[in-house]
Design a protein around this motif. Structure first.
Motif, PDB file in Angstrom:
ATOM      1  N   ALA A 118     -10.522 -16.672  -2.058  1.00  0.00           N
ATOM      2  CA  ALA A 118     -11.928 -16.180  -1.294  1.00  0.00           C
ATOM      3  C   ALA A 118     -13.222 -15.658  -1.412  1.00  0.00           C
ATOM      4  O   ALA A 118     -14.401 -17.141  -1.524  1.00  0.00           O
ATOM      5  CB  ALA A 118     -11.880 -14.927   0.041  1.00  0.00           C
ATOM      6  N   ALA A 119     -13.402 -15.383  -2.683  1.00  0.00           N
ATOM      7  CA  ALA A 119     -14.298 -15.153  -3.823  1.00  0.00           C
ATOM      8  C   ALA A 119     -14.071 -16.623  -3.537  1.00  0.00           C
ATOM      9  O   ALA A 119     -16.326 -16.960  -4.100  1.00  0.00           O
ATOM     10  CB  ALA A 119     -13.807 -14.330  -4.752  1.00  0.00           C
ATOM     11  N   VAL A 120     -13.649 -17.168  -4.839  1.00  0.00           N
ATOM     12  CA  VAL A 120     -14.055 -18.215  -5.638  1.00  0.00           C
ATOM     13  C   VAL A 120     -15.068 -19.821  -4.205  1.00  0.00           C
ATOM     14  O   VAL A 120     -15.179 -19.993  -5.230  1.00  0.00           O
ATOM     15  CB  VAL A 120     -12.453 -19.349  -5.380  1.00  0.00           C
ATOM     16  CG1 VAL A 120     -12.641 -20.868  -6.318  1.00  0.00           C
ATOM     17  CG2 VAL A 120     -12.035 -18.474  -7.047  1.00  0.00           C
ATOM     18  N   ASP A 121     -13.986 -19.462  -3.007  1.00  0.00           N
ATOM     19  CA  ASP A 121     -15.314 -20.784  -2.142  1.00  0.00           C
ATOM     20  C   ASP A 121     -16.021 -20.148  -1.563  1.00  0.00           C
ATOM     21  O   ASP A 121     -16.676 -21.536  -1.679  1.00  0.00           O
ATOM     22  CB  ASP A 121     -14.119 -20.171  -0.475  1.00  0.00           C
ATOM     23  CG  ASP A 121     -12.174 -21.087  -0.275  1.00  0.00           C
ATOM     24  OD1 ASP A 121     -12.223 -21.699  -1.465  1.00  0.00           O
ATOM     25  OD2 ASP A 121     -12.043 -20.511  -0.241  1.00  0.00           O
ATOM     26  N   ALA A 122     -16.535 -18.523  -1.625  1.00  0.00           N
ATOM     27  CA  ALA A 122     -17.730 -17.623  -1.389  1.00  0.00           C
ATOM     28  C   ALA A 122     -18.365 -18.939  -2.422  1.00  0.00           C
ATOM     29  O   ALA A 122     -19.443 -18.958  -2.791  1.00  0.00           O
ATOM     30  CB  ALA A 122     -17.883 -16.342  -1.310  1.00  0.00           C
ATOM     31  N   ALA A 123     -18.097 -18.513  -4.113  1.00  0.00           N
ATOM     32  CA  ALA A 123     -18.528 -18.512  -4.898  1.00  0.00           C
ATOM     33  C   ALA A 123     -18.911 -19.852  -5.363  1.00  0.00           C
ATOM     34  O   ALA A 123     -20.339 -20.607  -5.659  1.00  0.00           O
ATOM     35  CB  ALA A 123     -17.946 -18.361  -6.462  1.00  0.00           C
ATOM     36  N   GLN A 124     -17.888 -20.651  -4.630  1.00  0.00           N
ATOM     37  CA  GLN A 124     -18.529 -22.483  -5.017  1.00  0.00           C
ATOM     38  C   GLN A 124     -19.698 -23.484  -3.502  1.00  0.00           C
ATOM     39  O   GLN A 124     -20.210 -23.670  -4.121  1.00  0.00           O
ATOM     40  CB  GLN A 124     -16.868 -23.382  -4.165  1.00  0.00           C
ATOM     41  CG  GLN A 124     -17.215 -24.642  -4.513  1.00  0.00           C
ATOM     42  CD  GLN A 124     -17.208 -25.228  -5.638  1.00  0.00           C
ATOM     43  OE1 GLN A 124     -16.407 -24.654  -6.241  1.00  0.00           O
ATOM     44  NE2 GLN A 124     -17.735 -25.725  -5.871  1.00  0.00           N
ATOM     45  N   ALA A 125     -19.426 -22.385  -2.795  1.00  0.00           N
ATOM     46  CA  ALA A 125     -20.279 -22.585  -1.476  1.00  0.00           C
ATOM     47  C   ALA A 125     -22.124 -21.740  -2.297  1.00  0.00           C
ATOM     48  O   ALA A 125     -22.869 -22.572  -2.216  1.00  0.00           O
ATOM     49  CB  ALA A 125     -20.089 -21.794  -0.419  1.00  0.00           C
ATOM     50  N   GLU A 126     -21.752 -20.790  -2.622  1.00  0.00           N
ATOM     51  CA  GLU A 126     -23.169 -20.612  -3.090  1.00  0.00           C
ATOM     52  C   GLU A 126     -23.575 -21.767  -4.897  1.00  0.00           C
ATOM     53  O   GLU A 126     -24.574 -21.575  -4.931  1.00  0.00           O
ATOM     54  CB  GLU A 126     -22.635 -18.927  -3.639  1.00  0.00           C
ATOM     55  CG  GLU A 126     -24.196 -18.724  -4.066  1.00  0.00           C
ATOM     56  CD  GLU A 126     -23.998 -16.791  -4.873  1.00  0.00           C
ATOM     57  OE1 GLU A 126     -24.908 -16.395  -5.062  1.00  0.00           O
ATOM     58  OE2 GLU A 126     -22.395 -16.025  -4.779  1.00  0.00           O
ATOM     59  N   HIS A 127     -22.808 -21.902  -5.396  1.00  0.00           N
ATOM     60  CA  HIS A 127     -22.939 -22.658  -6.497  1.00  0.00           C
ATOM     61  C   HIS A 127     -23.173 -24.711  -5.878  1.00  0.00           C
ATOM     62  O   HIS A 127     -24.537 -24.582  -6.283  1.00  0.00           O
ATOM     63  CB  HIS A 127     -21.482 -23.010  -7.474  1.00  0.00           C
ATOM     64  CG  HIS A 127     -21.485 -23.585  -7.981  1.00  0.00           C
ATOM     65  ND1 HIS A 127     -21.347 -25.293  -8.308  1.00  0.00           N
ATOM     66  CD2 HIS A 127     -22.528 -23.415  -9.406  1.00  0.00           C
ATOM     67  CE1 HIS A 127     -21.721 -26.170  -9.284  1.00  0.00           C
ATOM     68  NE2 HIS A 127     -22.132 -24.938 -10.091  1.00  0.00           N
ATOM     69  N   ASP A 128     -22.401 -24.627  -4.673  1.00  0.00           N
ATOM     70  CA  ASP A 128     -22.497 -26.146  -3.987  1.00  0.00           C
ATOM     71  C   ASP A 128     -24.392 -26.018  -3.756  1.00  0.00           C
ATOM     72  O   ASP A 128     -25.569 -26.875  -4.006  1.00  0.00           O
ATOM     73  CB  ASP A 128     -22.262 -26.543  -3.125  1.00  0.00           C
ATOM     74  CG  ASP A 128     -20.850 -26.609  -3.124  1.00  0.00           C
ATOM     75  OD1 ASP A 128     -20.538 -26.903  -5.040  1.00  0.00           O
ATOM     76  OD2 ASP A 128     -19.714 -26.427  -2.619  1.00  0.00           O
ATOM     77  N   ALA A 129     -24.942 -24.307  -2.877  1.00  0.00           N
ATOM     78  CA  ALA A 129     -26.417 -24.006  -2.436  1.00  0.00           C
ATOM     79  C   ALA A 129     -27.335 -24.284  -3.648  1.00  0.00           C
ATOM     80  O   ALA A 129     -28.459 -24.521  -3.303  1.00  0.00           O
ATOM     81  CB  ALA A 129     -26.533 -22.919  -1.976  1.00  0.00           C
ATOM     82  N   ALA A 130     -26.890 -23.344  -4.773  1.00  0.00           N
ATOM     83  CA  ALA A 130     -27.722 -23.554  -5.898  1.00  0.00           C
ATOM     84  C   ALA A 130     -27.890 -24.973  -6.602  1.00  0.00           C
ATOM     85  O   ALA A 130     -28.747 -25.066  -6.588  1.00  0.00           O
ATOM     86  CB  ALA A 130     -27.072 -22.810  -6.484  1.00  0.00           C
ATOM     87  N   ALA A 131     -27.185 -25.818  -6.573  1.00  0.00           N
ATOM     88  CA  ALA A 131     -26.890 -27.193  -6.454  1.00  0.00           C
ATOM     89  C   ALA A 131     -28.494 -27.716  -5.957  1.00  0.00           C
ATOM     90  O   ALA A 131     -28.962 -28.430  -6.443  1.00  0.00           O
ATOM     91  CB  ALA A 131     -25.966 -27.850  -7.281  1.00  0.00           C
ATOM     92  N   GLY A 132     -27.793 -27.527  -5.109  1.00  0.00           N
ATOM     93  CA  GLY A 132     -29.097 -28.367  -3.692  1.00  0.00           C
ATOM     94  C   GLY A 132     -30.088 -28.002  -3.678  1.00  0.00           C
ATOM     95  O   GLY A 132     -30.967 -28.888  -4.352  1.00  0.00           O
ATOM     96  N   ALA A 133     -30.246 -26.389  -4.096  1.00  0.00           N
ATOM     97  CA  ALA A 133     -31.498 -26.102  -4.649  1.00  0.00           C
ATOM     98  C   ALA A 133     -32.323 -26.278  -5.770  1.00  0.00           C
ATOM     99  O   ALA A 133     -33.515 -26.564  -5.968  1.00  0.00           O
ATOM    100  CB  ALA A 133     -31.434 -24.732  -4.142  1.00  0.00           C
ATOM    101  N   LEU A 134     -31.192 -26.383  -6.722  1.00  0.00           N
ATOM    102  CA  LEU A 134     -31.745 -27.125  -8.240  1.00  0.00           C
ATOM    103  C   LEU A 134     -32.161 -28.371  -7.972  1.00  0.00           C
ATOM    104  O   LEU A 134     -33.411 -28.618  -8.393  1.00  0.00           O
ATOM    105  CB  LEU A 134     -30.937 -26.804  -8.631  1.00  0.00           C
ATOM    106  CG  LEU A 134     -30.943 -27.169 -10.577  1.00  0.00           C
ATOM    107  CD1 LEU A 134     -32.286 -26.382 -10.822  1.00  0.00           C
ATOM    108  CD2 LEU A 134     -29.833 -27.193 -11.101  1.00  0.00           C
ATOM    109  N   ALA A 135     -32.182 -29.091  -6.876  1.00  0.00           N
ATOM    110  CA  ALA A 135     -31.687 -30.909  -6.720  1.00  0.00           C
ATOM    111  C   ALA A 135     -32.836 -30.672  -6.337  1.00  0.00           C
ATOM    112  O   ALA A 135     -33.995 -31.683  -6.742  1.00  0.00           O
ATOM    113  CB  ALA A 135     -30.722 -31.353  -6.111  1.00  0.00           C
TER     114      ALA A 135
END
Length: 503
Positions: free
Chosen positions: A348-365
Motif C-alpha cells: 500500500a505504501a508503494v502504491d501511495a508512493a507511486q501515486a504521489e510520484h506520478d502526481a509529482a511527475a505530472g506537476a513537474l511536467a
C-alpha cells in the motif's frame, strides 16, 4: 618380551593422549632433543609392567607419573611374550588431599589373533581378553610369570636406567648367571634336575628294599615262588575289591556322620522348642502380615501397570514427533502471517508512493510547460522591446540616461532625465519584459522545487520497493519451509498432545 603398542595420557611430559606403535618394528630408535620424552617412553613401559621407574627412587615417587597440574595418568602396554599377547594397564590419580595413588592396575591375556588397531575404537576393558591380574598386588606375580623377569633383573638387562648401563656387566657372576637363566628360560633344566634327583633317590630306596627282600629269600624254590605269586594275585584282586569298596564305604560313613549331625541338631532344636510358647497377639500379627503381603502384592501390581503405562506414553510421545520442529513450523506460520501483513502495508505504501510520484511527475511536467510558456513570453517581450526601441530611438536612449550623466549623442551633461511619455511602446515593452522575466523566474523556481520533490519521491519509492522485495523473498522462503507442513490448527493440536503426554 616384545612391545607392540604403548598408549599414554597425562603421564609426565605426555599430557595429551599419545600412542607409540611398535608393530612390525624389529629394530627402532627414539631420537629427539633433550627433554622431548625419549626416556619417558621407556619409563612408561617399565611403569605399565612394574608400577615404578628406576629414576623415581621406588614406589614413593609415584607422583612423578602425573603431568604438571594433571589429576590422572593412564598407561597401557600391549606386548608379546612366549607367543602370547598381553595388555598391561595402570591408572594413577590424585585425590582431593593431594595424595597420589594407583587407582587401577591389571594384566589381561588377549585372545589369539586380536587386532590391536581396534584399541582406537574405544573398546571396553572386558573386550581385551582374560583377566590375569586385577589389582596392583596381583600384578607383581602375573607380570613375573608373563615376562619371566622380576623388576630388578628387568631394569638391569632389558630397560637399563640412565647412568646404570654397566651394572649388568659389572654384576657378580652369580647375579649375571641368574639373570641369564631367567632370560633364556634355563630354569626348566634346574627343575628337571631336581625332579630327576628325587626320582633317582626314590628308585635307589626301592632297589635297596628289593635287595633286602631278595636277600631274605635265598631258600625259596620254584614251587614256593609259584604259590607266592598265586597269593599275590589273590591279594591284588582283594586289594582291587577293597579299593573299589573303600570310596563307597567312605561315602556311607560321611553320610552317616552328616545324618547323625543333622539328627543331633534336630534333637537340640526340639529341646529348645519344648519351652517355646507363642506370644499373645500372634494370630493378629499373622493376619496383619498376610494383609500387608496382599497390599504389597497389589502395590507391586499397580507399580507394574504404572510402568507399563509410562512406557506406553513414552512411546506415544516419541511417536508424536519432534516438539521443537512443530514449534518451529508454528512460528514459521506466525512469521508468515506477520510478514504478509507487513508486505500488504508496504504494498500500500508503494502504491501511495507511486501515486504521489506520478502526481509529482505530472506537476513537474506542468511546471516545465509553464516555465517554457513563461520563457516564450519573455522572448516575445524582448522582441517587442527591441521593436519599440527601433521605432522610438529617443525614448530608447532615454532608458540609458541618468541624472548628471553625459548624453550619448551630444556628450553634454544631462541635469535631469525627462520622463518617458505615457503610452510609449518602449515603456510598454519594458513593463511587459519585467513581467515576463518575473514569471519566467517564478516558473523556474517552481520547476526546481517540483524536480527536487520528484527526486525525493523516487528515493522513497525505491526504498519501499526494496523493502517489498525483501518481504517477498522472506515470504517465499517461509512458503518453501512450510511446503507440505500441517496446518497451524493441526500443529497446535500436536503440541497440545505433546503437553498432555508429558503431564
Amino acid at each position: 618380551m616384545r612391545p607392540m603398542r604403548l598408549d599414554m595420557a597425562g603421564f609426565t611430559v605426555f599430557r595429551e593422549e599419545t600412542t607409540v606403535d611398535f608393530t612390525d618394528a624389529d629394530f627402532f630408535a627414539l631420537v629427539g632433543p633433550t627433554g622431548s620424552g625419549k626416556s619417558t617412553v621407556l619409563d612408561a613401559i617399565c611403569f605399565a609392567l612394574y608400577g615404578t621407574v628406576p629414576r623415581w627412587g621406588g614406589t614413593r615417587g609415584l607422583a612423578n607419573a602425573l603431568a604438571p597440574s594433571a589429576t590422572e595418568a593412564r598407561v597401557r602396554l600391549v606386548f608379546e611374550s612366549a607367543g602370547d599377547r598381553y595388555v598391561a594397564t595402570r591408572v594413577v590419580r590424585r585425590d582431593g588431599r593431594g595424595t597420589v595413588k594407583t587407582a587401577n592396575a591389571g594384566l589381561q591375556l588377549m585372545p589369539p589373533g586380536f587386532d590391536i588397531t581396534k584399541l582406537d575404537t574405544g573398546l571396553s576393558p572386558e573386550d581385551l581378553g582374560e583377566v590375569v591380574a586385577g589389582t596392583p598386588a596381583e600384578m607383581e606375580q602375573a607380570v613375573l610369570d608373563a615376562v619371566g623377569l622380576p623388576y630388578e633383573q628387568f631394569t638391569s638387562c632389558v630397560v637399563l636406567p640412565q647412568g646404570q648401563f654397566a651394572d649388568f656387566l659389572h654384576a657378580k657372576p652369580a647375579t649375571r648367571q641368574q639373570i641369564l637363566v631367567n632370560l633364556l628360560g634355563l630354569g626348566v633344566y634346574e627343575e628337571v634336575q631336581k625332579k630327576a634327583t628325587e626320582r633317582a633317590g626314590h628308585a635307589e630306596a626301592k632297589l635297596e628294599a628289593v635287595d633286602k627282600m631278595l636277600g631274605g629269600l635265598a631258600d625259596v624254590d620254584e614251587e614256593s615262588l609259584t604259590a607266592a605269586r598265586d597269593r599275590v594275585d589273590r591279594m591284588r584282586e582283594l586289594a582291587g575289591a577293597v579299593a573299589a569298596a573303600v570310596p563307597e564305604l567312605e561315602r556311607a560313613r560321611a553320610t552317616a556322620r552328616e545324618q547323625a549331625a543333622a539328627l543331633a541338631a534336630l534333637d537340640a532344636e526340639l529341646t529348645v522348642l519344648t519351652g517355646v510358647r507363642p506370644p499373645d497377639g500372634t494370630a493378629e500379627l499373622a493376619r496383619a502380615v498376610a494383609a500387608a503381603r496382599t497390599a504389597a502384592d497389589e502395590a507391586a501390581t499397580a507399580v507394574g501397570l504404572a510402568e507399563e503405562r509410562e512406557e506406553k506414553l513414552r512411546g506415544e510421545l516419541a511417536a508424536a514427533g519432534d516438539e521443537s520442529a512443530l514449534r518451529v513450523q508454528l512460528k514459521a506460520y506466525a512469521d508468515r502471517e506477520r510478514l504478509a501483513g507487513d508486505a500488504a502495508a508496504v504494498r500500500a505504501a508503494v502504491d501511495a508512493a507511486q501515486a504521489e510520484h506520478d502526481a509529482a511527475a505530472g506537476a513537474l511536467a506542468a511546471a516545465r510547460a509553464e516555465a517554457e510558456r513563461a520563457e516564450a513570453e519573455l522572448e516575445a517581450a524582448f522582441r517587442a522591446h527591441e521593436e519599440a526601441k527601433a521605432t522610438d530611438q529617443a525614448v530608447a536612449l532615454r532608458a540609458h540616461l541618468v541624472d548628471g550623466g553625459p548624453c550619448p549623442v551630444c556628450e553634454q551633461p544631462v541635469p535631469k532625465v525627462p520622463a518617458v511619455p505615457k503610452g510609449s511602446a518602449v515603456a510598454r515593452a519594458l513593463a511587459a519584459g519585467k513581467a515576463a522575466r518575473a514569471a519566467s523566474e517564478a516558473a523556474k523556481r517552481v520547476v526546481q522545487e517540483r524536480d527536487a520533490a520528484a527526486r525525493e519521491l523516487d528515493r522513497v519509492l525505491l526504498r519501499a520497493r526494496a523493502e517489498h522485495d525483501q518481504l517477498g523473498a522472506r515470504l517465499a522462503e517461509l512458503d518453501g519451509q512450510l511446503a507440505g507442513a500441517a496446518t497451524p490448527e493441526a500443529l497446535r493440536g500436536s503440541l497440545a498432545e505433546h503437553a498432555r503426554l508429558r503431564r
